[in-house]
Design an enzyme around this catalytic site. Sequence first.
Site, short mmCIF file in Angstrom:
data_model
loop_
_atom_site.label_atom_id
_atom_site.label_comp_id
_atom_site.label_asym_id
_atom_site.label_seq_id
_atom_site.Cartn_x
_atom_site.Cartn_y
_atom_site.Cartn_z
NE ARG A 232 -4.29 -1.36 0.11
CZ ARG A 232 -4.39 -2.44 -0.66
NH1 ARG A 232 -3.42 -2.77 -1.48
NH2 ARG A 232 -5.49 -3.18 -0.63
CD GLU A 261 -2.89 3.09 -5.24
OE1 GLU A 261 -1.69 2.79 -5.15
OE2 GLU A 261 -3.80 2.26 -5.36
CG HIS A 293 -2.95 -1.10 -6.88
ND1 HIS A 293 -3.23 -0.37 -5.75
CD2 HIS A 293 -3.06 -2.39 -6.53
CE1 HIS A 293 -3.51 -1.21 -4.76
NE2 HIS A 293 -3.42 -2.44 -5.22
P1 NAI Z 1 -1.81 -10.96 5.12
O1 NAI Z 1 -2.82 -10.44 6.09
O2 NAI Z 1 -1.84 -12.41 4.76
O3 NAI Z 1 -0.32 -10.65 5.68
C1 NAI Z 1 0.06 -9.43 6.21
C2 NAI Z 1 1.15 -9.71 7.22
O4 NAI Z 1 1.72 -8.46 7.64
C3 NAI Z 1 0.65 -10.43 8.48
O5 NAI Z 1 1.42 -11.59 8.71
C4 NAI Z 1 0.84 -9.39 9.59
O6 NAI Z 1 1.15 -9.98 10.85
C5 NAI Z 1 2.00 -8.59 9.03
N1 NAI Z 1 2.22 -7.28 9.64
C6 NAI Z 1 1.30 -6.46 10.21
N2 NAI Z 1 1.92 -5.36 10.70
C7 NAI Z 1 3.25 -5.50 10.43
C8 NAI Z 1 4.39 -4.70 10.69
N3 NAI Z 1 4.30 -3.54 11.33
N4 NAI Z 1 5.60 -5.16 10.27
C9 NAI Z 1 5.70 -6.34 9.64
N5 NAI Z 1 4.65 -7.15 9.37
C10 NAI Z 1 3.43 -6.72 9.76
O7 NAI Z 1 -1.92 -10.04 3.84
P2 NAI Z 1 -1.46 -10.39 2.36
O8 NAI Z 1 -2.56 -11.07 1.64
O9 NAI Z 1 -0.13 -11.04 2.40
O10 NAI Z 1 -1.35 -8.93 1.75
C11 NAI Z 1 -0.37 -8.01 2.21
C12 NAI Z 1 -0.71 -6.64 1.66
O11 NAI Z 1 -0.53 -6.64 0.24
C13 NAI Z 1 -2.19 -6.24 1.85
O12 NAI Z 1 -2.40 -5.62 3.10
C14 NAI Z 1 -2.42 -5.30 0.72
O13 NAI Z 1 -2.18 -3.99 1.24
C15 NAI Z 1 -1.35 -5.63 -0.31
N6 NAI Z 1 -1.89 -6.12 -1.57
C16 NAI Z 1 -1.49 -5.50 -2.76
C17 NAI Z 1 -1.97 -5.94 -3.97
C18 NAI Z 1 -1.54 -5.33 -5.28
O14 NAI Z 1 -2.23 -5.53 -6.29
N7 NAI Z 1 -0.45 -4.61 -5.34
C19 NAI Z 1 -2.96 -7.02 -4.03
C20 NAI Z 1 -3.24 -7.65 -2.75
C21 NAI Z 1 -2.74 -7.17 -1.57
#
Ligand code: NAI
Length: 329
Positions: A232, A261, A293
């Site tokens: 993000r 964005e 994105h």
């Molecule tokens: P997820 O919920 O499976 O994993 C997120 C991880 O980040 C969790 O393990 C959580 O404990 C950890 N986390 C939380 N705060 C943290 C911190 N301060 N430092 C380090 N780790 C921390 O989410 P997922 O599916 O892996 O997605 C991650 C991010 O990717 C989403 O939040 C979304 O913003 C982004 N995303 C981007 C896309 C794109 O098209 N560019 C598409 C899908 C998701």
Amino acid sequence: MRICVFGAKPHDERTLSEAAGERHALRFLAPPLDHLTARLAEHAEAACIFVNDEADEAALRVLSEGGVRLLLLRCSGYNNVDLEAAARLGIAVARVPAYSPHAVAEHALALLLTLNRKTHRAHARVREGNFALDGLEGWDIHGKTAGIIGTGSIGSCAAQIFAGLGCRVLATDPAPSDALAGLARYVSFAELMSESDVISLHCPLTPDTHHLIDAGALALTKRGVTLINTSRGGLVDTRAVIAALKSEHLGALGLDVYEEEADMFFEDLSGHVLQDDVFARLLTFPNVLVTGHQGFFTREALRAIAETTIANATAFEEEGAPRHPVTAD
Ligand code: NAI
């Protein structure tokens, strides 16, 4: 169920219609959701939104007055939804927790490989009949240290990819994953920042992670580090990275997301004058690569997003709760 789909693009119409079949009545609208467009969902029971729609309290109130009881996010992040307001207004919120984590992790790799080996510049040169190699030098990724911030579904895929490339993988996450034992070593944020040659962001945007990468964090990094953000935009303080790029401390920057964005991405603005001076400055650096994105944008991910979104709607109708609810903690 009548579902009003905001910010609908042709791929949304195609994939959601296929997934819904005759089960739900979908109405596709071009404008994204905000407090002004929310009225367009009148008489629908559900509104379906994406990453840059604004589901703030004002928009949710209008949705609720129009009869909406379910907000279907066709994405995993939910930083654009006021969850407490939704709960107060009796609107259930559902998301697609994981569709294709590979899609986003592989896009992070695409950004890194392009920046490193400069294939975008090489392609343009060769088309012009210029076969000179000056300026195209890269470095072996094998043997370098990759730092993964956030090892949920996408970060875990990224860790596997980097391990497969022969990197030493460091990770930081408040909820470490056992599945990465032997593949990545969990370290503190400061250690990850100071040891990594490549840093890839995969944590969600929350009040705690806003501007996680700021001037102080960048000061911890090695000179020449590559930073990749497919998570993000708000995780990165753009002005701080511009300063680090100007001083040549930051070696390369790959972004699929940008903190401002919402007014630009997903639209064809090629005939318009770019109004965002900070973004315009970013585009002037030869070692910056920005995509709009598109990390999620693979055939497999789109199908999974549509199927899970429709499954959330069906479960809400049949069981009173979506399959993948999001609640304010
Ligand atoms: P997820 O919920 O499976 O994993 C997120 C991880 O980040 C969790 O393990 C959580 O404990 C950890 N986390 C939380 N705060 C943290 C911190 N301060 N430092 C380090 N780790 C921390 O989410 P997922 O599916 O892996 O997605 C991650 C991010 O990717 C989403 O939040 C979304 O913003 C982004 N995303 C981007 C896309 C794109 O098209 N560019 C598409 C899908 C998701």
